[in-house]
Design an enzyme around this catalytic site. Structure first.
Site, mmCIF file in Angstrom:
data_model
loop_
_atom_site.group_PDB
_atom_site.id
_atom_site.type_symbol
_atom_site.label_atom_id
_atom_site.label_comp_id
_atom_site.label_asym_id
_atom_site.label_seq_id
_atom_site.Cartn_x
_atom_site.Cartn_y
_atom_site.Cartn_z
ATOM 1 N N GLU A 180 38.947 48.270 34.459
ATOM 2 C CA GLU A 180 40.248 47.473 34.876
ATOM 3 C C GLU A 180 41.529 47.978 34.107
ATOM 4 O O GLU A 180 41.965 47.187 33.535
ATOM 5 C CB GLU A 180 40.088 46.049 35.031
ATOM 6 C CG GLU A 180 38.658 45.749 36.119
ATOM 7 C CD GLU A 180 38.693 44.102 36.217
ATOM 8 O OE1 GLU A 180 38.251 43.850 37.292
ATOM 9 O OE2 GLU A 180 39.039 43.535 35.358
ATOM 10 N N GLU A 337 33.199 45.905 42.123
ATOM 11 C CA GLU A 337 33.052 44.635 41.696
ATOM 12 C C GLU A 337 33.698 43.537 42.574
ATOM 13 O O GLU A 337 34.553 43.676 43.264
ATOM 14 C CB GLU A 337 33.724 44.202 40.350
ATOM 15 C CG GLU A 337 33.568 44.718 39.131
ATOM 16 C CD GLU A 337 34.012 44.215 37.766
ATOM 17 O OE1 GLU A 337 34.782 43.044 37.979
ATOM 18 O OE2 GLU A 337 34.246 45.153 36.837
#
Length: 696
Positions: A180, A337
């Site tokens: 991320e 995710e």
């Protein structure tokens, strides 16, 4: 392949120099392909949080649940390397071999997402500095500056060691760079970032005079005479220069992209496998321009979590999936995710209702995902994310959630044949991170509306009408689209604006909404009346923005209701379809349409924010006028989406409602394994996937 020799002498003082940043993104053609068998079902696994005795139980449970792709070593730096610079791979070796022995493929992280405390203690200069000039310290994650040469030296040496050790291991299927990127540390204002910003500005603008022109520094006596006078846009006692802020956003995205490239280059010296990182295409994070990042990915991957701070989190999920597919060039992508239940970072973290896990997951698959993965495998017992849901909850396997996980794994396995197929749409929606940055600036006509408000509203109307949408960047090839929707595209380059003009001239229809086409790439207003880039295309001229206070309703002569915004406009070469009945633009046009001639398409304009029903009706007129496809049976509660491989079509019907629905269908239904010949009932809260012979 079994790995031996787990402790490696790799002193930190001999780490390699930072590779230079590439000037231009490399083309996607010729990159390694992600070739998982079927739809991947997987998760993040953090074995360093658990006693090794738990690992074998975990792997057995993964097989039971149908998990076949596991991301490991995402936050493993502190477990791999100590302050003496030596690497200890013994634990990671064991986990790799356990997964490999179970036939579970590995998405291998580079472990660089967060530096260990010994590194920030030794080198506090790598810590990020916020716009208020304060330093952010260790104790969370991503405590590093993207421009720091010291951080890169240590991080890239780690990547090199990991890639050298596992680059040819048969269990590794995919490389996962960092994690991320830009979630917390994208915008750093330290001295190193300031120097890097100046270098980036020199490359972009060439001369100080050109920078002054681009930023409009004649305003407020801001003219620069030397590059060393320029700072990052830290907080000031007044509003900041919008051009400076916009360029800093661009720089920050490019700086992290350069970091990604550096990690990928280190991996490619030792491995021919595909490389990616997990994007965050979501409503609450906007720091990176993923249109510039996507060409660097061997496969596009995204993390997505329902955001219950939004009015329509379910619709935002569908939008994020379609946007991720757009980043993938229309091809399949990976859901890296999402969550089985609640997250831990919202003011109220709502659990998912029974069946919602399946509906959310298959909505992503319906819109192009070839992987359904979760954070994380086993719910943590300690740390900041201990109340974040997982595949194995704190309650263990004797739980309703675990049974849902098992059922989802079975269904994902039944959908393996869908992998590699694509979604086809004849409606495009233009979306831009640059416009998002510029539109939501400190100074703007109203803070009551943000860029995503318009984007989500227009997308939501299309979603409710059962229209499949490709989300594309401004300037994209619009050939083949019947309708192009342009919600609030405040910033647009001349060439990108011309691409829409050309599409309409060739027969496509366009629907443009207020606050579009206002400025060029330097945030410079186009004079002569709004929307400067598309006045001629739309046949209108807006003289003044007239926003209204929140809570103030606006009425249109048709009876439609609106709020927050009104344009004072004249129709120069367009028909007026509706007018304001009250408010600051009373009597003036609110909805116009310039009808195409000689093969050109219609160009619609909406000068206010219509309420949901009125907006849906207007969008339906534009969709039907353009001859675009609407899926039968679709509604706000029932999503109908198709994927096709050219020979077969898979129709996904996701029923979010409280009542059963019936659809006309013939073929094989994959969720229940039954044949369908004429009519199919989709129970309330259920999902059905029908394989139909023939392309959509």
């Amino acid at each position: 392949m079994t790995i031996t020799g787990s402790t490696v002498d790799h002193p930190a003082t001999t780490l390699a120099p930072i590779p230079p940043q590439q000037a231009e993104p490399a083309p996607a053609a010729g990159r390694p392909r992600f070739e998982h068998q079927g739809i991947a079902f997987g998760c993040d696994y953090n074995p360093e949080q658990w006693d090794p005795a738990v690992w074998r139980e975990d792997v057995a449970l993964m097989r039971e649940a149908g998990v076949d792709l596991v991301a490991i070593n995402i936050f493993g730096w502190a477990a791999l390397q100590g302050p003496d610079g030596r690497y200890d791979f013994s634990a990671l070796d064991e986990v790799v071999e356990l997964l490999h022995g179970a036939g579970i493929r590995i998405n291998l992280g580079t472990a660089t997402a967060s530096p260990p405390p010994w590194l920030t203690a030794r080198h506090p200069e790598i810590l990020p500095v916020m716009e208020d000039g304060t330093t952010r310290y260790p104790g969370g994650r991503q405590a590093w500056c993207p421009s720091s040469p010291v951080f890169r030296r240590y991080a890239l040496a780690l990547v090199e060691a990991v890639a050298e050790r596992y680059g040819e291991h048969p269990a590794v299927e995919l490389w996962h760079v960092s994690n991320e990127l830009g979630c917390h540390n994208a915008l750093c204002h330290c001295d190193e970032s300031t120097r890097a910003f100046r270098r980036w500005l020199r490359e972009r603008h060439g001369t100080i005079d050109e920078l002054n022109r681009a930023w409009g520094t004649s305003f407020w006596s801001q003219r620069y005479t030397d590059w060393d006078e320029i700072l990052t846009p830290k907080l000031t006692i007044s509003s900041r220069n919008p051009g400076q802020v916009l360029d800093f956003q661009r720089f920050s995205s490019d700086e992290l992209l350069g970091y990604y490239r550096a990690e990928a280059e280190a991996i490619r010296r030792h491995s021919a496998l595909p490389i990616t990182t997990n994007f965050m295409v979501t409503a609450h994070i906007r720091n990176l321009d993923y249109w510039t990042w996507a060409p660097e990915m061997d496969v596009v991957a995204n993390d997505h979590y329902l955001d219950h701070r939004l009015g329509e989190p379910r619709t935002e999920l569908a939008f994020a999936a379609d946007l991720t597919r757009g980043l993938a060039g229309g091809g399949p992508w990976l859901l890296m995710e999402h969550s089985t239940g609640s997250v831990n970072w919202q003011p109220v973290n709502l659990a998912k209702e029974p069946g919602q896990l399946l509906r959310n997951s298959l909505t992503h698959v319906a819109r192009g995902a070839d992987a359904v993965c979760f954070f994380q495998w086993r719910a943590s017992l300690q740390g900041s994310e201990k109340f974040h849901s997982a595949l194995v909850p704190h309650a263990g396997t004797d739980s309703a959630l675990w049974r849902e996980v098992g059922e989802l794994g079975r269904i994902v396995g039944a959908l393996d044949e869908v992998a590699g197929s694509r979604v086809h749409a004849d409606v495009a929606l233009l979306f831009s991170w640059e416009s998002w940055w510029a539109s939501d600036a400190e100074t703007r006509p109203t803070h009551a509306i943000e860029y995503l408000d318009q984007v989500h509203a227009l997308y939501g109307a299309l979603h409710d009408l059962g229209v499949s949408v490709d989300v594309v960047r401004p300037g994209a090839d619009l050939t083949g689209y019947r309708l192009v929707v342009v919600p609030g595209l405040y910033l647009v380059r001349d060439a990108d604006a011309a691409a829409l003009d050309a599409a309409v001239a060739s027969g496509a229809h366009a629907l443009v909404t207020f606050y579009s086409g206002i400025v060029d790439e330097h945030d410079r207003v186009r004079p002569g009346g709004y929307p400067g880039a598309w006045r001629d295309l739309l046949g209108i001229r807006v003289e003044e923005f007239a926003p209204v206070l929140p809570g103030t309703g606006l009425a249109l002569e048709s009876g439609a209701r609106a709020s927050l915004w009104a344009d004072r406009l004249e129709a120069t070469d367009a028909a007026v379809l509706d007018r304001f009945a009250d408010g600051p633009a009373a009597g003036g046009p609110a909805v116009t349409r310039r009808q195409g001639v000689d093969g050109a398409g219609d160009a619609w304009y909406l000068g206010t924010l219509l309420e949901r029903e009125g907006l849906r009706d207007l969008v339906a007129r534009a969709v039907d006028g353009a001859g675009a496809t609407r899926e039968p049976g679709a509604s706000a509660e029932v999503e109908v989406t198709r994927r096709t491989d050219g020979e077969r079509t898979w129709r996904f019907v996701v029923n979010h409602g409280s009542a059963d629905v019936e659809v006309d269908a013939r073929g094989a239904e994959l969720v229940t394994g039954s044949a369908v010949d004429g009519r199919l009932t989709v129970p309330a809260g259920a999902v059905r996937v029908i394989r139909e012979e023939g392309a959509a």
